[in-house]
Structure formats: C-alpha cells, structure tokens
Design a protein around this motif. Structure first.
Motif, PDB file in Angstrom:
ATOM      1  N   TRP A   8      44.642  28.088  19.166  1.00 49.13           N
ATOM      2  CA  TRP A   8      43.457  27.216  20.351  1.00 49.13           C
ATOM      3  C   TRP A   8      42.411  27.018  20.033  1.00 49.13           C
ATOM      4  N   ASP A  11      41.738  24.639  17.459  1.00 50.11           N
ATOM      5  CA  ASP A  11      41.511  23.292  18.365  1.00 50.11           C
ATOM      6  C   ASP A  11      40.046  23.296  19.033  1.00 50.11           C
ATOM      7  N   VAL A  12      39.570  23.450  19.051  1.00 46.82           N
ATOM      8  CA  VAL A  12      38.585  24.146  20.811  1.00 46.82           C
ATOM      9  C   VAL A  12      36.884  23.802  19.615  1.00 46.82           C
ATOM     10  N   ASN A  89      34.425  20.779  21.175  1.00 42.59           N
ATOM     11  CA  ASN A  89      35.059  20.757  22.532  1.00 42.59           C
ATOM     12  C   ASN A  89      34.751  21.775  23.376  1.00 42.59           C
ATOM     13  N   PHE A 122      36.528  21.596  33.682  1.00 39.99           N
ATOM     14  CA  PHE A 122      37.295  21.760  32.406  1.00 39.99           C
ATOM     15  C   PHE A 122      38.293  22.621  32.423  1.00 39.99           C
ATOM     16  N   PRO A 154      31.424  15.498  27.693  1.00 39.71           N
ATOM     17  CA  PRO A 154      32.407  14.984  27.391  1.00 39.71           C
ATOM     18  C   PRO A 154      34.012  15.000  27.831  1.00 39.71           C
ATOM     19  N   ARG A 155      34.663  13.855  28.020  1.00 45.97           N
ATOM     20  CA  ARG A 155      35.734  13.918  28.235  1.00 45.97           C
ATOM     21  C   ARG A 155      37.247  14.632  27.366  1.00 45.97           C
ATOM     22  N   GLY A 156      37.897  15.816  27.950  1.00 46.96           N
ATOM     23  CA  GLY A 156      38.673  16.728  26.787  1.00 46.96           C
ATOM     24  C   GLY A 156      38.162  18.054  27.033  1.00 46.96           C
ATOM     25  N   THR A 157      36.738  17.614  27.025  1.00 46.94           N
ATOM     26  CA  THR A 157      35.800  19.587  26.914  1.00 46.94           C
ATOM     27  C   THR A 157      36.761  20.871  27.386  1.00 46.94           C
ATOM     28  N   GLN A 158      36.773  21.576  27.124  1.00 47.06           N
ATOM     29  CA  GLN A 158      37.873  22.521  27.509  1.00 47.06           C
ATOM     30  C   GLN A 158      37.153  24.159  28.173  1.00 47.06           C
TER      31      GLN A 158
END
Length: 263
Positions: A8, A11-12, A89, A122, A154-158
C-alpha cells in the motif's frame, strides 16, 4: 535498518515510500526532543508547555523532514494553523492517540472536528455509520467539503494516518496506515497499521544562539543609567472625537483545537 515498503505504501508514495517512512520517524523524534526541551526550559509544574510544543512540532518537524522530497508540497487546511504534507498520492495526518502504549488498532481520532471530517473525505468509506433500529429524526450532519488548500488536493489522494503515543517523559511508539472514520471516532483500518522506526538521534534545522550577543560595551547598570526625559501631551476633545471606537472582530473558525495539546 532498511525495511521493505509494504504494497500500500509503494502504491501511495511510489519509490519515495522508504524515504517518507524514515522522515516520519525522524520528524517525530525531533518533535519529542523539542517539546521536552521546551518543558525543561519553562520549568513549569504542569506539562502544558510540553503539550503545546508537542502539538506544534508534530506538524512542523515532520514538514522539515519531508519538504525536500521530490514533488512534496505543504497543504494548509482552511482555518488551521499548520500545514500537512502531500507527497505522491498520500496526504499525511499525524496525531497522538495515547499517552501510554496501547493497541493502535483500537485507536480513536482525538476529536471529530470540521478539519477531521474534511480530511476523511480522502479516506475509505466506513463500513457502518448507524446502529440497527436507531431512530434519529433530527437533522443529519452534512457531508464535509474540503476547503482552503485541501480543495486543491488531486482526486485519488489517500489520507495516510500517522498515530503516535507519547508523553512528557518519552516517545513510545508510532505507526502509519490507511483507515476509515467509523462510529464514535473509531478507526476502521483498511491496512494493517505498521510501526515506524524512531531513531535515537535528533536532527535540527533551526539555528539557535548559544549566547546572547553583547548589547553594549560599557558595564553600566540599569540603576546607574541616565533617566530619560518623557514629554507627555494630551489630545484635545476634538481630536479624540475623530477616533472611532475600536471593537474586536469576530474570529475566524479555528480548527487547531482538534487535538489534545495540553498534556
């Protein structure tokens, strides 16, 4: 000791996952050192000085360690006194969940403030929001909309949580991971909260004078100095009438109290 990044985190944060992880641990170590130094210098009978300094440092010292990573930028939520770091992200949110060692999997967010509600837009959606057969005919809480710099994320930010346990005596442990905000501020972990390495050494980016520079070459005490001559004059009634009555303005909503900063 190098620890492989979890899937994870990779990925981020991509290739910077290991650097982010190391920077978080170092920043928290610096936070604790600065807060303990403030407590010692304040010589207070309570730990309020530690708490106030720790709260400020948990944001600023992490920013010191992470701001130079490629693509990192600081994000200042609306009405909040400090900045959060956005890297890749991942939007990082540090908070103290305990003053003693305890299971981070049962941790709660300190308070469900407006800031917290905006940040958790988010995060993953919680699996449960209301108990069965609960009847609530009152107004529902509106869905939070990110404001200020959070609106530019931004969209998709965790949202990546950085919960840590500490007190005025020691920094106990720290973790990071992704979680939803469930009932009663309970965290529902979407990833296994992973421990962060907390180094023993402290780094500093602030230049502090080791001594106060001499202000004068002559060794004249305050009592021996020349008494200054003060010239006082009063305003006329017509002059005073030109000055409007001053009143305090209504303060902007402050979200900085979302965490316990007093101990």
């Amino acid at each position: 000791m190098s620890v492989p990044s979890s899937s994870w985190a990779a990925d981020v944060f991509g290739k910077q996952a290991a650097a982010v992880r190391f920077g978080l641990g170092q920043g928290l170590r610096n936070m604790q050192a600065n807060a303990q130094a403030a407590q010692e210098q304040g010589a207070s009978r309570t730990t309020r000085t530690y708490g106030t300094s720790r709260y400020e440092n948990q944001y600023e010292r992490l920013q010191d360690e992470l701001k130079d990573l490629p693509g990192a930028r600081a994000v200042k939520p609306f009405g909040f006194s400090y900045e959060l770091m956005l890297i890749g992200n991942g939007l990082l949110y540090p908070f103290r969940y305990s003053k003693t060692k305890s299971d981070v999997r049962s941790a709660r967010i300190p308070s469900e403030s407006q800031l917290v509600r905006e940040l958790f837009t988010f995060a993953p959606a919680p699996t449960h929001t209301q108990e069965p057969f609960d009847l609530d005919f009152g107004p529902t809480v509106p869905v939070a909309e990110p404001r200020g710099a959070l609106a530019t994320v931004p969209r998709g930010t965790q949202l990546v949580l950085v919960p840590f346990a500490c007190n005025a005596s020691e920094l106990l442990e720290a973790h990071w991971g992704i979680a939803a905000l469930g009932m009663n501020r309970q965290l529902e972990w979407a990833t296994e909260p992973e421990p962060l390495h907390l180094p023993q050494s402290v780094t500093s980016y602030t230049l502090r004078p080791v001594s106060i520079p001499n202000q004068a070459t002559a060794h004249t005490s305050f009592a021996e100095g020349t008494e200054p001559t003060l010239t006082l004059s009063s305003r006329t009634a017509s002059d005073r009438a030109l000055l409007p009555v001053q009143s305090e303005t209504e303060p902007v909503e402050d979200q900085s109290s979302e965490d316990d900063a007093t101990h």
